[in-house]
Design an enzyme around this catalytic site. Structure first.
Site, PDB file in Angstrom:
ATOM      1  N   CYS A  60      -2.998 -14.540   7.831  1.00  0.00           N
ATOM      2  CA  CYS A  60      -1.649 -14.079   7.486  1.00  0.00           C
ATOM      3  C   CYS A  60      -0.770 -14.038   8.732  1.00  0.00           C
ATOM      4  CB  CYS A  60      -1.722 -12.689   6.852  1.00  0.00           C
ATOM      5  SG  CYS A  60      -0.105 -11.900   6.623  1.00  0.00           S
TER       6      CYS A  60
ATOM      7  N   CYS B 224       0.326 -10.225   9.702  1.00  0.00           N
ATOM      8  CA  CYS B 224      -0.596  -9.169  10.115  1.00  0.00           C
ATOM      9  C   CYS B 224      -0.566  -8.979  11.644  1.00  0.00           C
ATOM     10  CB  CYS B 224      -2.019  -9.515   9.677  1.00  0.00           C
ATOM     11  SG  CYS B 224      -2.347  -9.183   7.925  1.00  0.00           S
TER      12      CYS B 224
ATOM     13  N   HIS C 192      -2.203  -5.350   5.135  1.00  0.00           N
ATOM     14  CA  HIS C 192      -1.929  -6.528   4.319  1.00  0.00           C
ATOM     15  C   HIS C 192      -1.942  -6.208   2.824  1.00  0.00           C
ATOM     16  CE1 HIS C 192      -1.816 -10.898   3.643  1.00  0.00           C
ATOM     17  NE2 HIS C 192      -2.784 -10.742   2.749  1.00  0.00           N
TER      18      HIS C 192
ATOM     19  N   ASN D 277      11.582 -10.010  -1.970  1.00  0.00           N
ATOM     20  CA  ASN D 277      10.990 -10.663  -3.129  1.00  0.00           C
ATOM     21  C   ASN D 277       9.533 -10.229  -3.190  1.00  0.00           C
ATOM     22  OD1 ASN D 277      13.331 -12.144  -3.778  1.00  0.00           O
ATOM     23  ND2 ASN D 277      12.790 -13.724  -2.295  1.00  0.00           N
TER      24      ASN D 277
ATOM     25  N   SER E 266       5.847 -15.996  -0.938  1.00  0.00           N
ATOM     26  CA  SER E 266       4.771 -16.864  -0.476  1.00  0.00           C
ATOM     27  C   SER E 266       3.672 -16.116   0.277  1.00  0.00           C
ATOM     28  CB  SER E 266       5.334 -17.967   0.427  1.00  0.00           C
ATOM     29  OG  SER E 266       5.991 -17.398   1.554  1.00  0.00           O
TER      30      SER E 266
ATOM     31  N   HIS F 212       1.682  -9.953   2.056  1.00  0.00           N
ATOM     32  CA  HIS F 212       1.856  -8.870   3.036  1.00  0.00           C
ATOM     33  C   HIS F 212       3.200  -8.183   2.778  1.00  0.00           C
ATOM     34  CE1 HIS F 212       0.702  -7.188   7.084  1.00  0.00           C
ATOM     35  NE2 HIS F 212       1.920  -6.710   6.924  1.00  0.00           N
TER      36      HIS F 212
ATOM     37  N   HIS G 236       6.657  -7.116   2.966  1.00  0.00           N
ATOM     38  CA  HIS G 236       7.741  -7.492   3.870  1.00  0.00           C
ATOM     39  C   HIS G 236       9.011  -7.814   3.085  1.00  0.00           C
ATOM     40  CE1 HIS G 236       6.583 -11.531   2.541  1.00  0.00           C
ATOM     41  NE2 HIS G 236       7.722 -11.982   3.051  1.00  0.00           N
TER      42      HIS G 236
ATOM     43  N   GLN H 297      13.284  -9.542   3.841  1.00  0.00           N
ATOM     44  CA  GLN H 297      14.051 -10.429   4.697  1.00  0.00           C
ATOM     45  C   GLN H 297      15.459  -9.884   4.904  1.00  0.00           C
ATOM     46  OE1 GLN H 297      13.636 -14.755   4.055  1.00  0.00           O
ATOM     47  NE2 GLN H 297      12.266 -14.268   2.352  1.00  0.00           N
TER      48      GLN H 297
END
Length: 388
Positions: free
Chosen positions: A52, A55, A121, A187, A195, A198, A200, A202
């Protein structure tokens, strides 16, 4: 409650945020489903995935190695949608030709960031405590503040901000241009095109004002002018709190509700109960309340169908640069757009009539809110672990 007949007949509802309408068809929830089913969430993810790129300690696509971070991590997206530096482009003068009328383009530059919500994760916002979500909110606030125009009225209310020093390819502190808008979003889930599982989100900053917040801002300005200086979402929050029927959860500062005009089955709008223009207007206590309501919303989502509920979430707030009127009329709020409709395996699609005519929904916002209100309490995954 709405007129009882509206629970049984097709009707349209007005969306004041966009000045548009949506078709509501509550009787369609009775029809059998023979279409596509989405796979339920069964994957057990590790705490740390060596492959990942988010991570701690792992290498990213551009070659940089993530630090051993303990809460959030910010870096410039290795696959940014907009560039900071690119060849200059000046649109041709509008000379009345067909080309100048139809073939218009504007150059857009900007900067895209990735913000991890936690080092683990296998977590999501629904797994995090409000105190852990508060760290994410503080990170958002710091980035927003660092990109504010020096001439913005928000600068006077913004607390001093410090960002971590840039490392490798990361240059978070000094953008090359003054950007117009910052869109913070997440998302969640493969169903929403994510995609990497983990946790997160944007952040995209651009020299342009994107269409969705621009439409809302125009509606806010019109309402402010026509209603004697009042703010649309402040008035709407007051109305919904009084009626209660679409409220999912509320605390002293924010209310989470399924809006009257919702397009998505379990769509939620988080609104500040009093006028707040942006993250920078929130006090420390108010950010704690924002973390509390975000935890409530995401946990209820997961509990609804006992799955890791997919959604797209985004913050709409004041532009980084704008006129005094634009900043004053801006109103901090968060949209949650989840696709699931009937279960963890049946989702809504915006196709056909909705692409060609106008949005349409089956389950009413009142029904959705009632179901979500009943999904509070302990996250279902924690209950399952306790029973093992």
């Amino acid at each position: 409650m709405p007129e009882p007949i509206l629970n049984d007949i097709s009707h349209r509802r007005y969306n004041p945020l966009r000045g548009s309408w949506i078709l509501v068809s509550p009787h369609r929830t009775k029809r059998p489903w023979q279409g596509q089913e989405e796979a339920a969430t069964k994957t057990t993810l590790p705490v740390h995935d060596p492959s990942c790129y988010l991570c701690p300690g792992n290498k990213r696509a551009a070659g940089d190695v993530n630090p051993q971070y303990e809460n959030t991590l910010v870096f410039v997206n290795d696959y940014s949608a907009v560039k900071e530096v690119q060849p200059d482009y000046k649109a041709a003068d509008r000379d009345g030709s067909l080309s100048s009328l139809f073939l218009q383009a504007d150059s857009v530059t900007g900067k895209c960031y990735v913000v991890t919500f936690a080092p683990s994760h296998n977590l999501t916002l629904a797994d995090l405590t409000p105190s852990e979500i508060l760290l994410v909110i503080d990170t958002w606030t710091n980035l927003y503040t660092a990109h504010l125009s020096p001439s913005s009225p928000l600068v006077t209310s913004a607390a001093p901000t410090t960002l971590p020093p840039p490392t490798g390819h990361d240059r978070t502190v000094h953008p090359n241009s003054q950007y117009r808008y910052m869109q913070i979003f997440e998302n969640k889930g493969a169903a929403m095109g994510c995609s990497n599982p983990h946790p997160h989100g944007q952040i995209w900053t651009t020299t342009s004002l994107p269409e969705e917040p621009a439409i809302e801002l125009e509606q806010f300005k019109t309402y402010h002018r026509e209603q004697g200086g009042c703010h649309m979402l402040e008035d709407y929050a007051k109305l919904e709190i009084e009626k209660e029927e679409r409220v999912v959860y509320a605390n002293a500062v924010f209310v989470a509700l399924c809006p009257w005009w919702a397009t998505w089955p379990f769509e939620i709008l988080i609104i500040a109960r009093q006028h707040r223009r942006a993250l920078t207007d929130l006090s420390s206590k108010e950010k704690e309340q924002l973390a509390d309501i975000m935890a409530e919303v995401t946990r209820r989502y997961d509990n609804l169908f006992e799955t890791q509920f997919p959604y797209s979430m985004g913050i709409h707030q004041a532009p980084l640069e704008g006129s005094d009127l634009e900043i004053e009329c801006s109103y901090f709020h968060m949209h949650f757009y989840p696709p699931l409709l009937r279960s963890a395996t049946v989702r809504k699609f915006l196709v056909g009539y909705e692409m060609m005519a106008e949005p349409q929904r089956d389950i009413t916002p009142e029904q959705a809110a009632e179901r979500l209100r009943g999904c509070g309490g302990v996250l279902y995954r924690k209950k399952m672990k306790e029973q093992e």
